[in-house]
Design an enzyme around this catalytic site. Structure first.
Site, PDB file in Angstrom:
ATOM      1  N   SER A   8      -6.051   4.838  -3.444  1.00 29.89           N
ATOM      2  CA  SER A   8      -6.145   3.532  -4.133  1.00 29.89           C
ATOM      3  C   SER A   8      -6.887   3.592  -5.467  1.00 29.89           C
ATOM      4  O   SER A   8      -7.516   2.615  -5.871  1.00 29.89           O
ATOM      5  CB  SER A   8      -6.817   2.470  -3.261  1.00 29.89           C
ATOM      6  OG  SER A   8      -6.156   2.363  -2.041  1.00 29.89           O
ATOM      7  N   TYR A  67       3.223  -4.372   5.946  1.00 32.45           N
ATOM      8  CA  TYR A  67       1.781  -4.219   6.214  1.00 32.45           C
ATOM      9  C   TYR A  67       1.351  -2.765   6.109  1.00 32.45           C
ATOM     10  O   TYR A  67       0.196  -2.460   5.861  1.00 32.45           O
ATOM     11  CB  TYR A  67       1.437  -4.726   7.616  1.00 32.45           C
ATOM     12  CG  TYR A  67       1.340  -6.222   7.694  1.00 32.45           C
ATOM     13  CD1 TYR A  67       0.563  -6.934   6.775  1.00 32.45           C
ATOM     14  CD2 TYR A  67       2.016  -6.934   8.664  1.00 32.45           C
ATOM     15  CE1 TYR A  67       0.487  -8.311   6.837  1.00 32.45           C
ATOM     16  CE2 TYR A  67       1.938  -8.310   8.728  1.00 32.45           C
ATOM     17  CZ  TYR A  67       1.171  -8.994   7.812  1.00 32.45           C
ATOM     18  OH  TYR A  67       1.094 -10.351   7.866  1.00 32.45           O
ATOM     19  N   ASP A  84      -5.424  16.392   1.672  1.00 26.55           N
ATOM     20  CA  ASP A  84      -4.656  15.902   2.821  1.00 26.55           C
ATOM     21  C   ASP A  84      -3.752  17.020   3.317  1.00 26.55           C
ATOM     22  O   ASP A  84      -3.148  17.735   2.508  1.00 26.55           O
ATOM     23  CB  ASP A  84      -3.706  14.750   2.417  1.00 26.55           C
ATOM     24  CG  ASP A  84      -4.441  13.511   1.962  1.00 26.55           C
ATOM     25  OD1 ASP A  84      -5.668  13.451   2.166  1.00 26.55           O
ATOM     26  OD2 ASP A  84      -3.785  12.610   1.401  1.00 26.55           O
ATOM     27  N   CYS A 120      15.979 -14.745  -1.228  1.00 29.82           N
ATOM     28  CA  CYS A 120      16.623 -14.082  -0.093  1.00 29.82           C
ATOM     29  C   CYS A 120      16.446 -14.910   1.186  1.00 29.82           C
ATOM     30  O   CYS A 120      17.051 -15.964   1.295  1.00 29.82           O
ATOM     31  CB  CYS A 120      16.122 -12.642   0.038  1.00 29.82           C
ATOM     32  SG  CYS A 120      17.360 -11.566   0.769  1.00 29.82           S
ATOM     33  N   MET A 160      15.978 -18.452   0.343  1.00 28.67           N
ATOM     34  CA  MET A 160      17.204 -19.165  -0.009  1.00 28.67           C
ATOM     35  C   MET A 160      17.973 -19.528   1.263  1.00 28.67           C
ATOM     36  O   MET A 160      18.489 -20.639   1.410  1.00 28.67           O
ATOM     37  CB  MET A 160      18.046 -18.279  -0.940  1.00 28.67           C
ATOM     38  CG  MET A 160      19.462 -18.745  -1.189  1.00 28.67           C
ATOM     39  SD  MET A 160      20.607 -17.995  -0.016  1.00 28.67           S
ATOM     40  CE  MET A 160      22.159 -18.266  -0.809  1.00 28.67           C
ATOM     41  N   HIS A 194      17.033 -10.475  -5.290  1.00 32.60           N
ATOM     42  CA  HIS A 194      15.587 -10.391  -5.543  1.00 32.60           C
ATOM     43  C   HIS A 194      15.323 -10.339  -7.045  1.00 32.60           C
ATOM     44  O   HIS A 194      15.199  -9.249  -7.610  1.00 32.60           O
ATOM     45  CB  HIS A 194      15.010  -9.149  -4.871  1.00 32.60           C
ATOM     46  CG  HIS A 194      15.011  -9.224  -3.385  1.00 32.60           C
ATOM     47  ND1 HIS A 194      13.925  -9.650  -2.659  1.00 32.60           N
ATOM     48  CD2 HIS A 194      15.993  -8.969  -2.480  1.00 32.60           C
ATOM     49  CE1 HIS A 194      14.223  -9.646  -1.373  1.00 32.60           C
ATOM     50  NE2 HIS A 194      15.473  -9.234  -1.237  1.00 32.60           N
ATOM     51  N   GLU A 196      12.689 -10.888  -8.617  1.00 31.28           N
ATOM     52  CA  GLU A 196      11.366 -10.327  -8.922  1.00 31.28           C
ATOM     53  C   GLU A 196      11.444  -8.842  -9.270  1.00 31.28           C
ATOM     54  O   GLU A 196      10.590  -8.326  -9.994  1.00 31.28           O
ATOM     55  CB  GLU A 196      10.394 -10.579  -7.754  1.00 31.28           C
ATOM     56  CG  GLU A 196      10.622  -9.752  -6.473  1.00 31.28           C
ATOM     57  CD  GLU A 196      11.675 -10.334  -5.519  1.00 31.28           C
ATOM     58  OE1 GLU A 196      12.503 -11.143  -5.972  1.00 31.28           O
ATOM     59  OE2 GLU A 196      11.661  -9.948  -4.339  1.00 31.28           O
TER      60      GLU A 196
HETATM   61  N1  GLN Z   1      16.583 -11.210   6.719  1.00 33.24           N
HETATM   62  C1  GLN Z   1      17.485 -11.690   5.734  1.00 33.24           C
HETATM   63  C2  GLN Z   1      18.738 -10.845   5.634  1.00 33.24           C
HETATM   64  O1  GLN Z   1      18.771  -9.734   6.102  1.00 33.24           O
HETATM   65  C3  GLN Z   1      16.823 -11.790   4.396  1.00 33.24           C
HETATM   66  C4  GLN Z   1      16.404 -10.480   3.815  1.00 33.24           C
HETATM   67  C5  GLN Z   1      15.400 -10.598   2.713  1.00 33.24           C
HETATM   68  O2  GLN Z   1      14.733 -11.627   2.563  1.00 33.24           O
HETATM   69  N2  GLN Z   1      15.219  -9.538   1.941  1.00 33.24           N
HETATM   70  O3  GLN Z   1      19.734 -11.269   5.100  1.00 33.24           O
END
Ligand code: GLN
Length: 538
Positions: free
Chosen positions: A14, A54, A148, A382, A385, A508, A510
Site C-alpha cells: 500500500s 473486498y 514475499d 449496471c 440500472m 460502466h 466510470e
Molecule cells: N449482476 C448484474 C449482471 O450480471 C450486474 C452486473 C454489474 O453490475 N456489473 O448483469
C-alpha cells in the site's frame, strides 16, 4: 529500441506503486515519449475477475474485455491511453501458459522448473508490449513486497531481464517507506536499508529509490540512504503524502524523477514536461466554487477501493464543473421503504452502484423509488440500472413481482433477464459480456445531450439485460431506451422523460473517465446535482 523500467516495492504494501508508476509515465508522456504501464500480480488467480471486491478492490475491465487489477484504472486515468489484457499478468496466467505448453510437448524431455521455464515465461510477457513497437518506454509494476515468497520468480525474472537488456536499457525503481517516529521526532532509514539489502540478496541493485514519507527528508537523510543503498544522492526521491493522487505527478516533477530516469536510460530529455492541462485540472479540483453531496448506494461500501473508478470519475466530473463532490457511502442493506427520506433526504444526487447477487438489492430498489418520486438526480450503473427497471416495473407499471432473474429465476415478470448466450455458460472467470461494445444514442434524450453524438462505445461486465419484450410498455409509461446496441438491440441506456435527471447505463462509464476526458454522463449528473442543490437552497 524500447526501454524498460521496473517498479518494485519494499517494507510494506500500500505504498502506492501504481500511483508512482502512473505519475512517472505521465511525466514521460508529457515530454513526448510513448509510454505504457503493465502490472504483474503474484497471486494464483488467472485474473481478478473471480475475486470478491473486498479481497482486491474493484475489478477493472479493459477495452478488449480483460478483467484486471484496479491499478490499470490509474494508468488509464493518468495517461488517457487504453490498456489491454497484456497490461496485467498474474502468476496464475504464467503457470497456465507454461502448463499448456508442457502438455503440448514444447518442453519434451525436459524437467519443467521455476527457473528457467516460469521465469522465461514471465520475461516473455514483460516484453510483449515493448515488442509491438508502439512504445518507447514500458513501465512494469511488480505487485507485492520484496521478500514475499510468491513474488520471488518475478524478482528473479527482473534480475535476468536487467542483465540481458544491458545497462541503460532497463532500470529498477524501488519504492520504500521512511517512517517517522513521533516519540523520537525522527525519520528512520533502517527499513529502507533492509529492503534494499533484500533486493541485493536476489541480485538486484535498484537504480532509483522513491521514499514514501510523511515528513520532508533533508539532505543528510538523502545522503545516508544513498551511501547505505549504493545509489546516487539525486536518485533518492522523496514522495511525501499528498492531498490528492493527482498532485503526485507534479511532486515527482519537482523531485526530477523523470529527468533522472531519462538520464539513466540514456534517453534525450526532449522538452520540459507539458503539464499545463494537468495543472488546469488540479486548479479546478482544488478551487471548487460549489459543493454537492452524492449518495453512493451499494453493498461494498466498507471498502472504498471496491468503487475506485466511480470515485475517481466523480473527481474528474467535479473538477470539470468546478464543484466539490462529496460522496457519501450508503449501505444498501440499511435502506428500506420506511427510512428513505431519513437516509437520502439530504442528498443532491444518488448513484446506485454495480453489483452481483441479492444482498442489499431491495434497499437499492427502495432508494430508486424515493429519488424517482422526489425528482432527485439519479444515476444507475449496471445492476443500478437494472434495479431502476425493476422499480419502475413494480411501482409504475404495476407489475407487482417484477424482478431480475438473477434474484428470482421464476418471477412472473422477468423485466431483467439473463442474456441468451449466457444461458449455456457454466464456468466462471472471463465468461460475462465483457469489454467494449457500440451503442447508438437516441437524439433528443438526456444521454444525447451528455455525449453530444450518436455513436459511442462503452465497457461492459454483466450477464443480465433489459428484457425487450417489455420495452414498449416501459416507453409508453415514460421510461425510454435512449441507447441501444446497434447489432443485438440490447438496451444500453434507460432514462425517464419526466424527471430532471434519471439515467441508467448497462455499461460502466466510470471505467472510461480520465483526467483529460471526464465521462460525459458523470459530468451531466454532477451538473444536475448542482442544479438540484441550488433549487433546494432557494
Ligand atoms: N449482476 C448484474 C449482471 O450480471 C450486474 C452486473 C454489474 O453490475 N456489473 O448483469
Amino acid at each position: 529500441m524500447t526501454k524498460y523500467i521496473f517498479v518494485t516495492g519494499g517494507v510494506t504494501s500500500s505504498l502506492g506503486k501504481g500511483i508512482i508508476s502512473a505519475s512517472l509515465a505521465k511525466l514521460l508522456q508529457a515530454r513526448g515519449y510513448r509510454v505504457t504501464i503493465q502490472k504483474f500480480d503474484p497471486y494464483i488467480n488467472i485474473d481478478p475477475g473471480t475475486l470478491n471486491p473486498y479481497e482486491h478492490g474493484e475489478c477493472y475491465v479493459t477495452e478488449d474485455g480483460a478483467e484486471t487489477d484496479l491499478d490499470l484504472g490509474h494508468y488509464e486515468r493518468f495517461l488517457n491511453v487504453p490498456t489491454s489484457q497484456a497490461n496485467n499478468i498474474t502468476t496464475g496466467r504464467i503457470y497456465q501458459n507454461v502448463i499448456n505448453k508442457e502438455r503440448q510437448g514444447e518442453y519434451l524431455g525436459k524437467t519443467v522448473q521455476v527457473v528457467p521455464h516460469i521465469t522465461d515465461e514471465i520475461k516473455r510477457n514483460m516484453r510483449i508490449l515493448g515488442e509491438t513497437g508502439d512504445y518507447d518506454i514500458v513501465i512494469t509494476e511488480l505487485g507485492g513486497t520484496v521478500g514475499d515468497i510468491e513474488s520471488l520468480p518475478f524478482i528473479e525474472a527482473v534480475r535476468q531481464f536487467k542483465w540481458e537488456a544491458g545497462a541503460n536499457n532497463a532500470i529498477v525503481i524501488h519504492l520504500t517507506l521512511i517512517p517517522y517516529l513521533a516519540a523520537a521526532g525522527e525519520l528512520k532509514t533502517k527499513p529502507t536499508q533492509h529492503s534494499v539489502k533484500a533486493l541485493l540478496e536476489y541480485g538486484i541493485q535498484p537504480d532509483i529509490l522513491v521514499c514514501r514519507t510523511e515528513q520532508h527528508i533533508n539532505m543528510d537523510i538523502r545522503k545516508k540512504i544513498a551511501l547505505f543503498c549504493n545509489v546516487n544522492v539525486n536518485a533518492v526521491i522523496e514522495s511525501i503524502d499528498a492531498s490528492s493522487i493527482y498532485s503526485v505527478p507534479l511532486l515527482m516533477m519537482k523531485e526530477q524523477l523523470d529527468k533522472i530516469v531519462l538520464s539513466k536510460l540514456k534517453l534525450a530529455q526532449k522538452n520540459e514536461p507539458d503539464m499545463e492541462s494537468w495543472k488546469d485540472f488540479l486548479g479546478r479540483l482544488k478551487n471548487p466554487t460549489s459543493e454537492v453531496r452524492i449518495g453512493l448506494v451499494g453493498k461494498y461500501v466498507e471498502l472504498p477501493d471496491a468503487y475506485k473508478s466511480i470515485i475517481e470519475a466523480f473527481i474528474h466530473a467535479g473538477a470539470k464543473n468546478e464543484c466539490k463532490v462529496r460522496v457519501e457511502y450508503i449501505p444498501s442493506e440499511e435502506v428500506n421503504s420506511e427510512n428513505t427520506k431519513e437516509k437520502l433526504g439530504h442528498l443532491d444526487g444518488v448513484l446506485v452502484a454495480p453489483g452481483f447477487g441479492s444482498r442489499g438489492i431491495e434497499g437499492k430498489i427502495d432508494a430508486i423509488r424515493y429519488v424517482r418520486e422526489n425528482n432527485v438526480p439519479f444515476f444507475g450503473i449496471c445492476l443500478g440500472m437494472q434495479c431502476a427497471v425493476v422499480e419502475f416495473g413494480r411501482n409504475v407499471l404495476g407489475l407487482k413481482t417484477a424482478n431480475t432473474t438473477e434474484i428470482d429465476e421464476l418471477t412472473v415478470d422477468p423485466v431483467i433477464n439473463m442474456m441468451e448466450d449466457q444461458k449455456t455458460v457454466t464456468t466462471k472467470g472471463g465468461t460475462m459480456r465483457l469489454g467494449s461494445y457500440p451503442c447508438d444514442v437516441k437524439k433528443g434524450t438526456k444521454a444525447f445531450a451528455a455525449y453530444g453524438k450518436q455513436h459511442i462505445n462503452e465497457r461492459h461486465r454483466h450477464r443480465y439485460e433489459f428484457n425487450s419484450a417489455y420495452l414498449s410498455q416501459y416507453e409508453e409509461a415514460g421510461m425510454i431506451a435512449s441507447g441501444t446496441n446497434p447489432d443485438s438491440h440490447l438496451v444500453e441506456i434507460i432514462e425517464l422523460k419526466n424527471h430532471p435527471f434519471f439515467v441508467g447505463g448497462q455499461f460502466h462509464p466510470e471505467l472510461k473517465s480520465t483526467v483529460a476526458n471526464p465521462h460525459p454522463l458523470f459530468v451531466k449528473f454532477v451538473a444536475a446535482a448542482m442544479e438540484y442543490a441550488k433549487k433546494k437552497t432557494n
